[in-house]
Design a protein around this motif. Structure first.
Motif, PDB file in Angstrom:
ATOM      1  N   MET A  97      82.296   4.186  33.218  1.00  0.00           N
ATOM      2  CA  MET A  97      82.498   3.628  31.724  1.00  0.00           C
ATOM      3  C   MET A  97      81.736   2.931  31.294  1.00  0.00           C
ATOM      4  O   MET A  97      82.288   1.286  32.186  1.00  0.00           O
ATOM      5  N   LYS A  98      81.081   2.421  30.306  1.00  0.00           N
ATOM      6  CA  LYS A  98      80.311   1.023  30.619  1.00  0.00           C
ATOM      7  C   LYS A  98      81.307  -0.560  30.104  1.00  0.00           C
ATOM      8  O   LYS A  98      81.460  -1.693  30.812  1.00  0.00           O
ATOM      9  N   SER A  99      81.945  -0.147  29.348  1.00  0.00           N
ATOM     10  CA  SER A  99      83.185  -1.114  29.269  1.00  0.00           C
ATOM     11  C   SER A  99      84.651  -1.211  29.386  1.00  0.00           C
ATOM     12  O   SER A  99      85.121  -0.094  29.335  1.00  0.00           O
ATOM     13  N   GLY A 100      84.366  -2.471  29.933  1.00  0.00           N
ATOM     14  CA  GLY A 100      86.630  -2.269  30.352  1.00  0.00           C
ATOM     15  C   GLY A 100      86.908  -3.186  28.827  1.00  0.00           C
ATOM     16  O   GLY A 100      88.292  -3.054  29.540  1.00  0.00           O
ATOM     17  N   LEU A 101      86.994  -2.973  27.553  1.00  0.00           N
ATOM     18  CA  LEU A 101      87.324  -4.070  27.464  1.00  0.00           C
ATOM     19  C   LEU A 101      88.059  -2.627  26.011  1.00  0.00           C
ATOM     20  O   LEU A 101      87.134  -1.159  26.382  1.00  0.00           O
ATOM     21  N   GLN A 109      96.376   4.594  34.430  1.00  0.00           N
ATOM     22  CA  GLN A 109      95.578   6.118  34.807  1.00  0.00           C
ATOM     23  C   GLN A 109      94.351   6.290  34.414  1.00  0.00           C
ATOM     24  O   GLN A 109      93.623   6.085  34.080  1.00  0.00           O
ATOM     25  N   ALA A 110      94.684   5.615  32.746  1.00  0.00           N
ATOM     26  CA  ALA A 110      93.284   5.369  31.375  1.00  0.00           C
ATOM     27  C   ALA A 110      92.295   4.473  31.872  1.00  0.00           C
ATOM     28  O   ALA A 110      91.257   5.142  32.212  1.00  0.00           O
ATOM     29  N   GLU A 111      92.608   2.967  32.443  1.00  0.00           N
ATOM     30  CA  GLU A 111      91.657   2.587  33.267  1.00  0.00           C
ATOM     31  C   GLU A 111      90.921   3.059  34.260  1.00  0.00           C
ATOM     32  O   GLU A 111      89.600   2.639  34.155  1.00  0.00           O
ATOM     33  N   GLN A 112      92.256   3.471  34.803  1.00  0.00           N
ATOM     34  CA  GLN A 112      91.347   4.265  36.434  1.00  0.00           C
ATOM     35  C   GLN A 112      89.822   4.932  36.049  1.00  0.00           C
ATOM     36  O   GLN A 112      89.349   5.309  36.811  1.00  0.00           O
ATOM     37  N   ASP A 140      93.089  12.182  27.673  1.00  0.00           N
ATOM     38  CA  ASP A 140      93.530  12.204  26.106  1.00  0.00           C
ATOM     39  C   ASP A 140      93.172  10.641  25.748  1.00  0.00           C
ATOM     40  O   ASP A 140      92.640  10.387  24.780  1.00  0.00           O
ATOM     41  N   GLN A 141      93.532   9.846  26.573  1.00  0.00           N
ATOM     42  CA  GLN A 141      93.324   8.220  25.797  1.00  0.00           C
ATOM     43  C   GLN A 141      92.175   8.222  25.678  1.00  0.00           C
ATOM     44  O   GLN A 141      91.584   7.213  25.166  1.00  0.00           O
ATOM     45  N   VAL A 142      91.445   8.516  26.937  1.00  0.00           N
ATOM     46  CA  VAL A 142      89.713   8.217  27.269  1.00  0.00           C
ATOM     47  C   VAL A 142      88.937   8.810  26.315  1.00  0.00           C
ATOM     48  O   VAL A 142      88.073   8.297  25.580  1.00  0.00           O
ATOM     49  N   THR A 143      89.777   9.749  25.948  1.00  0.00           N
ATOM     50  CA  THR A 143      88.565  10.571  25.546  1.00  0.00           C
ATOM     51  C   THR A 143      88.985  10.453  23.857  1.00  0.00           C
ATOM     52  O   THR A 143      87.474   9.664  22.908  1.00  0.00           O
ATOM     53  N   ALA A 144      90.458   9.492  23.798  1.00  0.00           N
ATOM     54  CA  ALA A 144      90.374   8.453  21.824  1.00  0.00           C
ATOM     55  C   ALA A 144      89.471   7.454  21.830  1.00  0.00           C
ATOM     56  O   ALA A 144      88.921   7.052  20.822  1.00  0.00           O
ATOM     57  N   VAL A 184      86.684   6.997  23.586  1.00  0.00           N
ATOM     58  CA  VAL A 184      85.133   7.954  22.800  1.00  0.00           C
ATOM     59  C   VAL A 184      84.989   7.806  21.292  1.00  0.00           C
ATOM     60  O   VAL A 184      84.179   6.931  21.066  1.00  0.00           O
ATOM     61  N   VAL A 185      85.860   8.309  21.442  1.00  0.00           N
ATOM     62  CA  VAL A 185      86.090   8.773  19.601  1.00  0.00           C
ATOM     63  C   VAL A 185      85.659   7.328  18.968  1.00  0.00           C
ATOM     64  O   VAL A 185      84.927   6.420  18.056  1.00  0.00           O
ATOM     65  N   LEU A 186      87.162   5.853  19.614  1.00  0.00           N
ATOM     66  CA  LEU A 186      86.421   4.478  18.291  1.00  0.00           C
ATOM     67  C   LEU A 186      85.860   4.520  18.478  1.00  0.00           C
ATOM     68  O   LEU A 186      84.295   3.110  18.311  1.00  0.00           O
ATOM     69  N   GLU A 187      84.970   3.976  20.220  1.00  0.00           N
ATOM     70  CA  GLU A 187      83.845   2.812  20.404  1.00  0.00           C
ATOM     71  C   GLU A 187      82.555   3.999  19.685  1.00  0.00           C
ATOM     72  O   GLU A 187      81.014   2.900  19.700  1.00  0.00           O
ATOM     73  N   ASN A 188      82.843   4.866  20.017  1.00  0.00           N
ATOM     74  CA  ASN A 188      81.471   5.795  19.067  1.00  0.00           C
ATOM     75  C   ASN A 188      81.541   5.325  17.528  1.00  0.00           C
ATOM     76  O   ASN A 188      79.797   4.934  16.735  1.00  0.00           O
ATOM     77  N   VAL A 189      82.612   5.386  17.007  1.00  0.00           N
ATOM     78  CA  VAL A 189      82.560   4.501  15.741  1.00  0.00           C
ATOM     79  C   VAL A 189      81.911   3.385  15.374  1.00  0.00           C
ATOM     80  O   VAL A 189      81.199   2.955  14.597  1.00  0.00           O
ATOM     81  N   LEU A 190      82.503   3.108  16.161  1.00  0.00           N
ATOM     82  CA  LEU A 190      81.867   1.372  16.303  1.00  0.00           C
ATOM     83  C   LEU A 190      80.305   1.172  16.193  1.00  0.00           C
ATOM     84  O   LEU A 190      80.253   0.338  15.825  1.00  0.00           O
ATOM     85  N   SER A 191      79.963   2.313  17.296  1.00  0.00           N
ATOM     86  CA  SER A 191      78.814   2.015  17.411  1.00  0.00           C
ATOM     87  C   SER A 191      77.889   2.366  16.310  1.00  0.00           C
ATOM     88  O   SER A 191      76.879   2.516  16.690  1.00  0.00           O
ATOM     89  N   GLU A 192      78.032   3.463  15.854  1.00  0.00           N
ATOM     90  CA  GLU A 192      77.710   4.651  14.488  1.00  0.00           C
ATOM     91  C   GLU A 192      77.968   3.531  13.736  1.00  0.00           C
ATOM     92  O   GLU A 192      77.219   3.260  12.002  1.00  0.00           O
ATOM     93  N   PHE A 193      78.871   2.911  12.983  1.00  0.00           N
ATOM     94  CA  PHE A 193      79.283   2.356  11.651  1.00  0.00           C
ATOM     95  C   PHE A 193      78.822   0.515  11.947  1.00  0.00           C
ATOM     96  O   PHE A 193      78.748  -0.202  11.291  1.00  0.00           O
TER      97      PHE A 193
END
Length: 220
Positions: A187-191, A177-180, A131-135, A137-146
């Motif tokens: 996934m592209k970014s470790g940030l 666990q989410a980092e792992q 769920d953390q990784v899904t969240a 992805v949501v935020l990274e997509n928002v950043l990319s789109e915006f």
């Protein structure tokens, strides 16, 4: 957990009231809004192709048309942004739910709520790694789109700027666990999304400083 997510999201992003205006301890008003249901994780969505994602979003758009249920469009937005966007599918499908949301004057509120929920999901210690990784992805997509509009708004500001700056200020950290899980899925970014947003804000601030210096030189 859902109630905590929504209250925190409302306080962070200042939603328009949907049902009443209770006040927090500081006396400021905030809206009580229904959580956006998270129906699928990035794991199930990333294996879907363009046609399958399109079908999912049309199901939500048709639900809205049949039942006038704006929440269906919000759910569709969450689905679209929860899929990793390596194949750049998001741009091809988001209008299916974005257009009716804009017509109903609900697009910005939907984005704010989605971002607020995603921020709180990452901050919640009891949230699963998936769920953390899904969240994320949501935020990274928002950043990319915006990002394109954010760049255009360097001097004027705007909705996209506000959202990116608030993600930057959210100070997010993944669980181990989410980092792992992110590493395992290559996934592209470790940030974190907030670190990615901070980089965008830093570039903006540097550009504004350069513009200020250029103006000073013109006046000399």
């Amino acid at each position: 957990m859902h109630n905590n997510i929504i209250i925190a999201a409302v306080l962070a992003f200042g939603f328009t009231a949907c049902s009443g205006k209770p006040t927090n301890s500081s006396g400021s008003s905030f809206a009580m809004v229904e959580p956006i249901k998270i129906e699928q994780t990035y794991k199930t969505l990333k294996i879907l192709d363009l046609d399958q994602m399109t079908d999912l979003l049309y199901e939500k758009a048709n639900d809205y048309k049949r039942n006038n249920r704006v929440q269906a469009l919000r759910e569709g937005t969450m689905i679209a942004f929860s899929r990793p966007n390596e194949e750049v599918i998001l741009d091809k499908i988001i209008s299916i739910v974005r257009s009716p949301l804009e017509d109903a004057d609900e697009w910005e509120g939907t984005v704010e709520q989605m971002v607020g929920q995603s921020v709180q999901t990452i901050k919640d210690e009891n949230t699963s790694a998936t769920d953390q990784v899904t969240a994320s992805v949501v935020l990274e997509n928002v950043l990319s789109e915006f990002k394109p509009l954010f760049v255009k708004q360097y001097q004027s500001g705007g909705f996209e700027t506000t959202v990116i700056e608030r993600i930057a200020a959210s100070n997010l950290h993944f669980s181990k666990q989410a980092e792992q899980e992110k590493k395992l899925n290559q996934m592209k970014s470790g940030l974190t999304p907030s670190q990615l947003a901070q980089k965008l804000v830093e570039i903006k601030n540097k550009k504004l400083e350069e513009l200020k210096e250029a103006e000073k030189k013109k006046k000399k």
